[in-house]
Motif scaffolding. Structure first.
Motif, PDB file in Angstrom:
ATOM      1  N   GLY A 350      17.210 -33.400  -4.554  1.00 21.57           N
ATOM      2  CA  GLY A 350      16.433 -32.177  -4.408  1.00 21.57           C
ATOM      3  C   GLY A 350      17.278 -31.030  -3.886  1.00 21.57           C
ATOM      4  N   ILE A 351      17.173 -29.869  -4.538  1.00 22.07           N
ATOM      5  CA  ILE A 351      17.965 -28.691  -4.151  1.00 22.07           C
ATOM      6  C   ILE A 351      17.060 -27.464  -4.108  1.00 22.07           C
ATOM      7  CG2 ILE A 351      19.871 -27.163  -4.816  1.00 22.07           C
ATOM      8  CD1 ILE A 351      21.178 -29.548  -6.198  1.00 22.07           C
ATOM      9  N   ASP A 352      17.205 -26.665  -3.050  1.00 24.13           N
ATOM     10  CA  ASP A 352      16.477 -25.402  -2.943  1.00 24.13           C
ATOM     11  C   ASP A 352      17.237 -24.353  -3.746  1.00 24.13           C
ATOM     12  OD1 ASP A 352      15.136 -23.114  -2.288  1.00 24.13           O
ATOM     13  OD2 ASP A 352      15.902 -23.007  -0.226  1.00 24.13           O
ATOM     14  N   GLU A 353      16.813 -24.134  -4.971  1.00 24.06           N
ATOM     15  CA  GLU A 353      17.523 -23.207  -5.852  1.00 24.06           C
ATOM     16  C   GLU A 353      17.240 -21.747  -5.509  1.00 24.06           C
ATOM     17  OE1 GLU A 353      19.869 -23.778  -7.662  1.00 24.06           O
ATOM     18  OE2 GLU A 353      19.769 -25.792  -8.517  1.00 24.06           O
ATOM     19  N   SER A 354      16.185 -21.478  -4.746  1.00 20.27           N
ATOM     20  CA  SER A 354      15.882 -20.096  -4.368  1.00 20.27           C
ATOM     21  C   SER A 354      16.741 -19.630  -3.202  1.00 20.27           C
ATOM     22  CB  SER A 354      14.406 -19.967  -3.988  1.00 20.27           C
ATOM     23  OG  SER A 354      14.138 -20.668  -2.773  1.00 20.27           O
ATOM     24  N   GLY A 355      17.226 -20.597  -2.409  1.00 21.58           N
ATOM     25  CA  GLY A 355      17.961 -20.237  -1.205  1.00 21.58           C
ATOM     26  C   GLY A 355      17.066 -19.724  -0.109  1.00 21.58           C
ATOM     27  N   GLN A 356      15.769 -19.698  -0.339  1.00 24.19           N
ATOM     28  CA  GLN A 356      14.814 -19.160   0.629  1.00 24.19           C
ATOM     29  C   GLN A 356      13.715 -20.165   0.970  1.00 24.19           C
ATOM     30  OE1 GLN A 356      13.365 -15.562  -1.151  1.00 24.19           O
ATOM     31  NE2 GLN A 356      15.382 -14.597  -1.217  1.00 24.19           N
ATOM     32  N   ASN A 358      11.605 -21.618  -1.140  1.00 26.07           N
ATOM     33  CA  ASN A 358      10.360 -21.524  -1.896  1.00 26.07           C
ATOM     34  C   ASN A 358      10.450 -22.023  -3.329  1.00 26.07           C
ATOM     35  OD1 ASN A 358      11.716 -19.439  -3.224  1.00 26.07           O
ATOM     36  ND2 ASN A 358      10.746 -17.844  -1.970  1.00 26.07           N
ATOM     37  N   TYR A 359      11.624 -22.541  -3.768  1.00 21.47           N
ATOM     38  CA  TYR A 359      11.714 -23.101  -5.121  1.00 21.47           C
ATOM     39  C   TYR A 359      12.680 -24.294  -5.106  1.00 21.47           C
ATOM     40  CZ  TYR A 359      11.089 -23.095 -10.164  1.00 21.47           C
ATOM     41  OH  TYR A 359      10.739 -23.438 -11.437  1.00 21.47           O
ATOM     42  N   TYR A 360      12.093 -25.464  -4.945  1.00 24.86           N
ATOM     43  CA  TYR A 360      12.883 -26.695  -4.916  1.00 24.86           C
ATOM     44  C   TYR A 360      12.882 -27.346  -6.297  1.00 24.86           C
ATOM     45  CZ  TYR A 360      13.175 -26.594   0.162  1.00 24.86           C
ATOM     46  OH  TYR A 360      13.459 -26.238   1.463  1.00 24.86           O
ATOM     47  N   VAL A 361      14.037 -27.816  -6.697  1.00 26.78           N
ATOM     48  CA  VAL A 361      14.175 -28.536  -7.968  1.00 26.78           C
ATOM     49  C   VAL A 361      14.697 -29.930  -7.665  1.00 26.78           C
ATOM     50  CG1 VAL A 361      15.300 -28.615 -10.219  1.00 26.78           C
ATOM     51  CG2 VAL A 361      14.621 -26.410  -9.238  1.00 26.78           C
ATOM     52  N   LEU A 362      13.988 -30.952  -8.133  1.00 28.71           N
ATOM     53  CA  LEU A 362      14.423 -32.345  -8.004  1.00 28.71           C
ATOM     54  C   LEU A 362      15.005 -32.758  -9.351  1.00 28.71           C
ATOM     55  CD1 LEU A 362      12.370 -31.872  -5.664  1.00 28.71           C
ATOM     56  CD2 LEU A 362      11.816 -34.305  -5.829  1.00 28.71           C
ATOM     57  N   GLY A 414      11.245 -29.195   1.845  1.00 26.67           N
ATOM     58  CA  GLY A 414      10.495 -28.032   2.293  1.00 26.67           C
ATOM     59  C   GLY A 414       9.004 -28.188   2.090  1.00 26.67           C
ATOM     60  N   TRP A 415       8.360 -27.128   1.599  1.00 29.29           N
ATOM     61  CA  TRP A 415       6.909 -27.136   1.425  1.00 29.29           C
ATOM     62  C   TRP A 415       6.466 -28.120   0.341  1.00 29.29           C
ATOM     63  CZ3 TRP A 415       4.488 -26.005  -3.162  1.00 29.29           C
ATOM     64  CH2 TRP A 415       5.264 -25.412  -4.156  1.00 29.29           C
ATOM     65  N   VAL A 416       7.401 -28.526  -0.553  1.00 29.78           N
ATOM     66  CA  VAL A 416       7.073 -29.503  -1.591  1.00 29.78           C
ATOM     67  C   VAL A 416       6.804 -30.872  -0.970  1.00 29.78           C
ATOM     68  CG1 VAL A 416       7.941 -30.666  -3.661  1.00 29.78           C
ATOM     69  CG2 VAL A 416       8.395 -28.240  -3.307  1.00 29.78           C
ATOM     70  N   GLY A 417       7.431 -31.137   0.170  1.00 27.00           N
ATOM     71  CA  GLY A 417       7.233 -32.405   0.864  1.00 27.00           C
ATOM     72  C   GLY A 417       8.261 -33.446   0.489  1.00 27.00           C
ATOM     73  N   GLU A 418       7.974 -34.686   0.849  1.00 25.81           N
ATOM     74  CA  GLU A 418       8.922 -35.775   0.635  1.00 25.81           C
ATOM     75  C   GLU A 418       9.068 -36.101  -0.848  1.00 25.81           C
ATOM     76  OE1 GLU A 418       5.173 -37.566  -0.119  1.00 25.81           O
ATOM     77  OE2 GLU A 418       5.769 -36.348   1.608  1.00 25.81           O
ATOM     78  N   CYS A 419      10.204 -36.649  -1.200  1.00 25.89           N
ATOM     79  CA  CYS A 419      10.372 -37.227  -2.536  1.00 25.89           C
ATOM     80  C   CYS A 419       9.561 -38.519  -2.569  1.00 25.89           C
ATOM     81  CB  CYS A 419      11.853 -37.507  -2.808  1.00 25.89           C
ATOM     82  SG  CYS A 419      12.165 -38.276  -4.408  1.00 25.89           S
ATOM     83  N   SER A 420       8.568 -38.578  -3.442  1.00 22.35           N
ATOM     84  CA  SER A 420       7.697 -39.753  -3.501  1.00 22.35           C
ATOM     85  C   SER A 420       7.439 -40.117  -4.956  1.00 22.35           C
ATOM     86  CB  SER A 420       6.373 -39.492  -2.780  1.00 22.35           C
ATOM     87  OG  SER A 420       5.710 -38.378  -3.331  1.00 22.35           O
ATOM     88  N   THR A 421       7.783 -41.333  -5.313  1.00 17.86           N
ATOM     89  CA  THR A 421       7.602 -41.805  -6.689  1.00 17.86           C
ATOM     90  C   THR A 421       6.117 -42.005  -6.989  1.00 17.86           C
ATOM     91  OG1 THR A 421       9.730 -42.945  -6.559  1.00 17.86           O
ATOM     92  CG2 THR A 421       8.224 -43.626  -8.317  1.00 17.86           C
TER      93      THR A 421
END
Length: 440
Positions: A350-356, A358-362, A414-421
């Motif tokens: 998971g990476i915060d591509e917004s740097g702020q 508010n936009y996480y990409v897994l 972040g606000w997306v929460g934990e990585c959960s399958t």
């Protein structure tokens, strides 16, 4: 390779030399020869190894016969991958799992020892019977379900006060069994489900054998325009078991792990360098262990320090509670105050591509995991031949009767929460008549 040690012919004789002196005196001397252990040679032991090496089958008696020049006086020691398994002259052993084993015989007489190394390839024998007419391609049994801490735990499926492990298993079957296409969440790292079928899923050469259905999707507006495929990819590690003893249950010694792309080489993932730059832990830990501790109280709203956890890599922290899901994140039917999971922990994707924040990409792993690819993609399908044993060696299973899936990443986003399958089903591609070639 064939090792043969020829038996020496032993000739022992007593020689007397009589010398006649002028006085007629006769003197005789006798040579007793060297001590017996000094005569012990490596070729005194003979083990006939078949062409191509020793082979064995799981849970079938494996025998090795030794021929020796001595009926007594020799001590024998058999080791398997360095661990002693027998002190008898001839070896009889049953291998509990498939793989390649280093077998060594050590023969000792007195202070003299010789070693004889061999390799044993262990596999499963037999063929898989075709499914009965009317067999379904989908899950028909749920043997166990234990999610880890997560924002969807106690919601997918919903926990009701008084539910037990057995009733939760039945709720899972109602959700994802028989092609119902509901959804369950495994929570954070280690949370798992174990499912079965009404037949053995056949392992067909050159083809993928089953598909794990989930809810992975790709990012619609990634700020990083040059990024590889990713979005909500929450990879679950897949384990498979062949019912070798036919008891209809997934026994502990029958499990093998599907080795996906990160098992092979984490650095080859297309997002690896991006994850390093983001400060992610990109290591793969094969014996990862994490413990979650039940919170003493439940916060009324969001809480950053909610459920404490510790792992065997010296890390610790808290699982956060967000404002979107206010139920307990700790499985309520579990009675203990600490919940521990073990397994292979994958690199954090998971990476915060917004740097702020508010936009996480897994990001998607290349292949081999659940909830890692959209259901229509080939990489949602799995080849049983990707299975490896506990030593990481490839094994060949004739098929699988049981599948276990557990969340493979420990990461908060972040606000997306934990990585959960999340899982919505599993299907037998052969029963469905789908042919998806395996990877080269």
């Amino acid at each position: 390779m064939k090792q043969q040690f020829k038996l020496r012919a032993r000739l022992c004789a007593m020689f007397a030399v009589c010398l006649s002196a002028v006085c007629g005196f006769v003197a005789c001397s006798e040579d007793d020869g060297p001590a017996e252990e000094e005569q012990f040679l490596k070729e005194d032991i003979q083990v006939n190894e078949p062409e191509g090496g020793f082979t064995a089958q799981v849970d079938q008696l494996f025998r090795v016969t030794v021929e020796s020049a001595y009926n007594e006086g020799v001590a024998y020691r058999w080791t398997l991958d360095g661990e002693e398994v027998s002190a008898s002259k001839d070896l009889e052993y049953m291998f509990p799992e498939a793989g390649t084993y280093e077998l060594t015989l050590t023969a000792t007489m007195g202070s003299v020892s010789y070693t004889y190394p061999f390799t044993v390839s262990v596999s499963y024998g037999g063929e898989v019977a075709p499914p009965d007419e009317g067999a379904t391609a989908y899950i028909t049994q749920v043997f166990d379900f234990m999610p880890a801490v997560g924002q969807f735990t106690n919601q997918l499926p919903a926990y009701t006060e008084g539910d037990t492990r057995e009733t939760m298993n039945q709720k899972v079957l109602s959700a994802i069994g028989n092609n119902n296409r509901g959804m369950i969440s495994l929570g954070g790292f280690g949370g798992y489900v174990v499912v079965g079928f009404d037949h053995t899923i056949e392992n067909r050469e050159g083809l993928r054998d089953f598909r794990v259905l989930a809810n992975a999707f790709y990012s619609a507006a990634n700020p990083n325009e040059n990024a590889p495929e990713g979005g909500s990819c929450e990879p679950g590690v897949i384990m498979v078991a062949f019912d070798a003893n036919g008891d209809g249950m997934p026994n502990d010694n029958e499990w093998y792990e599907i080795a996906g792309s990160a098992h092979e080489d984490p650095t080859a993932e297309p997002w690896y360098d991006m994850a390093v730059a983001a400060g992610n832990d990109v290591n793969l830990y094969r014996d990862y262990r994490i413990t979650y501790y039940r919170p003493e109280t439940e916060p009324e709203g969001a809480a950053d320090e909610y459920i404490r956890w510790e792992d065997n890599q010296g890390n610790s922290g808290y699982k956060a509670k967000n404002s979107f899901h206010r139920q307990s994140y700790f499985p309520q039917w579990y009675e203990g105050d600490a919940l521990t999971f073990t397994g292979t922990r994958l690199p954090q994707n998971g990476i915060d591509e917004s740097g702020q924040g508010n936009y996480y990409v897994l990001y998607k792993f290349r292949y081999g995991y659940a909830d890692n690819e959209v259901n229509t993609g080939d990489e949602a399908a799995i080849d049983i031949d990707w299975a490896v044993n506990s030593k990481g060696q490839k094994v060949h299973l004739p098929g699988v009767d049981f599948i276990k899936i557990y969340c493979g990443v420990n990461q908060e986003n972040g606000w997306v929460g934990e990585c959960s399958t999340e899982i919505t089903g599993v299907e037998d591609l052969h029963v469905l008549g789908e042919e998806i070639p395996t990877r080269e």
